[in-house]
Motif scaffolding. Structure first.
Motif, mmCIF file in Angstrom:
data_model
loop_
_atom_site.group_PDB
_atom_site.id
_atom_site.type_symbol
_atom_site.label_atom_id
_atom_site.label_comp_id
_atom_site.label_asym_id
_atom_site.label_seq_id
_atom_site.Cartn_x
_atom_site.Cartn_y
_atom_site.Cartn_z
ATOM 1 N N ILE A 124 66.479 52.740 71.079
ATOM 2 C CA ILE A 124 67.012 52.288 69.794
ATOM 3 C C ILE A 124 68.338 51.583 70.060
ATOM 4 O O ILE A 124 68.957 51.798 71.096
ATOM 5 C CB ILE A 124 67.246 53.468 68.821
ATOM 6 N N PRO A 125 68.783 50.753 69.125
ATOM 7 C CA PRO A 125 70.133 50.200 69.258
ATOM 8 C C PRO A 125 71.169 51.324 69.112
ATOM 9 O O PRO A 125 70.891 52.343 68.469
ATOM 10 C CB PRO A 125 70.249 49.220 68.084
ATOM 11 N N GLN A 126 72.332 51.125 69.687
ATOM 12 C CA GLN A 126 73.398 52.112 69.522
ATOM 13 C C GLN A 126 73.851 52.082 68.067
ATOM 14 O O GLN A 126 74.236 51.034 67.559
ATOM 15 C CB GLN A 126 74.578 51.799 70.451
ATOM 16 N N PRO A 127 73.789 53.229 67.393
ATOM 17 C CA PRO A 127 74.205 53.261 65.994
ATOM 18 C C PRO A 127 75.725 53.305 65.869
ATOM 19 O O PRO A 127 76.427 53.629 66.826
ATOM 20 C CB PRO A 127 73.596 54.572 65.484
ATOM 21 N N PRO A 128 76.227 53.011 64.675
ATOM 22 C CA PRO A 128 77.662 53.200 64.452
ATOM 23 C C PRO A 128 78.003 54.681 64.593
ATOM 24 O O PRO A 128 77.139 55.545 64.411
ATOM 25 C CB PRO A 128 77.891 52.709 63.029
ATOM 26 N N ALA A 129 79.248 54.970 64.897
ATOM 27 C CA ALA A 129 79.680 56.351 65.111
ATOM 28 C C ALA A 129 80.014 57.018 63.780
ATOM 29 O O ALA A 129 81.134 57.450 63.539
ATOM 30 C CB ALA A 129 80.867 56.396 66.066
ATOM 31 N N THR A 130 78.995 57.113 62.937
ATOM 32 C CA THR A 130 79.127 57.856 61.685
ATOM 33 C C THR A 130 78.179 59.036 61.744
ATOM 34 O O THR A 130 77.172 59.004 62.459
ATOM 35 C CB THR A 130 78.770 56.980 60.462
ATOM 36 N N VAL A 131 78.504 60.066 61.003
ATOM 37 C CA VAL A 131 77.670 61.264 61.027
ATOM 38 C C VAL A 131 76.231 60.934 60.630
ATOM 39 O O VAL A 131 75.284 61.338 61.305
ATOM 40 C CB VAL A 131 78.262 62.364 60.111
ATOM 41 N N THR A 132 76.060 60.173 59.574
ATOM 42 C CA THR A 132 74.710 59.852 59.102
ATOM 43 C C THR A 132 73.923 59.055 60.133
ATOM 44 O O THR A 132 72.771 59.383 60.439
ATOM 45 C CB THR A 132 74.784 59.078 57.771
ATOM 46 N N ALA A 133 74.529 58.015 60.671
ATOM 47 C CA ALA A 133 73.828 57.178 61.650
ATOM 48 C C ALA A 133 73.522 57.955 62.926
ATOM 49 O O ALA A 133 72.434 57.820 63.495
ATOM 50 C CB ALA A 133 74.662 55.939 61.970
ATOM 51 N N ARG A 144 73.144 61.244 63.176
ATOM 52 C CA ARG A 144 72.092 62.225 62.862
ATOM 53 C C ARG A 144 70.722 61.556 62.902
ATOM 54 O O ARG A 144 69.770 62.099 63.466
ATOM 55 C CB ARG A 144 72.321 62.859 61.494
ATOM 56 N N GLN A 145 70.614 60.380 62.311
ATOM 57 C CA GLN A 145 69.338 59.658 62.314
ATOM 58 C C GLN A 145 68.915 59.303 63.738
ATOM 59 O O GLN A 145 67.739 59.412 64.093
ATOM 60 C CB GLN A 145 69.435 58.395 61.449
ATOM 61 N N ALA A 146 69.868 58.872 64.559
ATOM 62 C CA ALA A 146 69.555 58.515 65.946
ATOM 63 C C ALA A 146 69.094 59.740 66.732
ATOM 64 O O ALA A 146 68.105 59.679 67.464
ATOM 65 C CB ALA A 146 70.765 57.873 66.614
ATOM 66 N N VAL A 147 69.801 60.848 66.586
ATOM 67 C CA VAL A 147 69.419 62.075 67.288
ATOM 68 C C VAL A 147 68.037 62.520 66.833
ATOM 69 O O VAL A 147 67.200 62.899 67.659
ATOM 70 C CB VAL A 147 70.477 63.184 67.084
ATOM 71 N N ALA A 148 67.761 62.442 65.542
ATOM 72 C CA ALA A 148 66.448 62.829 65.028
ATOM 73 C C ALA A 148 65.347 61.975 65.643
ATOM 74 O O ALA A 148 64.245 62.461 65.892
ATOM 75 C CB ALA A 148 66.418 62.705 63.508
ATOM 76 N N GLN A 149 65.660 60.728 65.915
ATOM 77 C CA GLN A 149 64.654 59.815 66.451
ATOM 78 C C GLN A 149 64.461 59.975 67.960
ATOM 79 O O GLN A 149 63.333 59.972 68.440
ATOM 80 C CB GLN A 149 65.053 58.376 66.135
ATOM 81 N N ILE A 150 65.550 60.098 68.716
ATOM 82 C CA ILE A 150 65.417 60.075 70.182
ATOM 83 C C ILE A 150 65.493 61.441 70.841
ATOM 84 O O ILE A 150 65.042 61.588 71.975
ATOM 85 C CB ILE A 150 66.470 59.143 70.836
ATOM 86 N N ALA A 151 66.047 62.431 70.154
ATOM 87 C CA ALA A 151 66.176 63.769 70.746
ATOM 88 C C ALA A 151 66.144 64.830 69.650
ATOM 89 O O ALA A 151 67.113 65.555 69.438
ATOM 90 C CB ALA A 151 67.471 63.858 71.551
ATOM 91 N N PRO A 152 65.026 64.944 68.944
ATOM 92 C CA PRO A 152 64.974 65.869 67.804
ATOM 93 C C PRO A 152 65.294 67.323 68.168
ATOM 94 O O PRO A 152 65.807 68.054 67.324
ATOM 95 C CB PRO A 152 63.550 65.717 67.270
#
Length: 117
Positions: free
Chosen positions: A11-20, A22-30
């Motif tokens: 995935i692209p590197q998300p912005p360093a916000t809690v929401t973004a 969390r979504q990235a972690v859910a997608q790549i390392a649930p």
């Protein structure tokens, strides 16, 4: 040189916000979501008690680094291998693994800094 599919970030590197993050972690390392939530709760409590946002900044920085590494499968695999060596290796293996882990983290920090500029 072009990257092969296995070398491309998931995935692209998300912005360093809690929401973004969390979504990235859910997608790549649930499997890491419980740790993410627990550490977020701790950071929020510390921030509230100290009336200081530093704990939340540390949290987002730590998890942005985690995502930066985990979104790259080969790098994530190597990182886990090195963490394992730190746990069970002899003194020389532990030193070498720790040094390589440090280099990986430095490169991830540099990549995040470039993304922010």
């Amino acid at each position: 040189m072009t990257a092969t599919a296995s070398e491309s970030p998931l995935i692209p590197q998300p912005p360093a916000t809690v929401t973004a993050l969390r979504q990235a972690v859910a997608q790549i390392a649930p499997a890491a979501l419980p740790s993410f939530t627990r550490e977020l709760d701790q950071a929020a409590d510390q921030a509230r008690l100290g009336s200081d946002l530093a704990p939340l900044r540390r949290f987002t920085t730590q998890w942005a680094l985690y995502v930066q590494i985990q979104r790259q499968p080969r790098l994530a695999t190597r990182f886990r291998e090195l963490e394992g060596l730190v746990e069970v290796g002899d003194a020389a293996q532990v030193r070498a693994a720790a040094a390589e882990l440090g280099r990986i983290l430095d490169i991830a920090r540099e990549a995040l800094a470039q993304d922010q500029s």
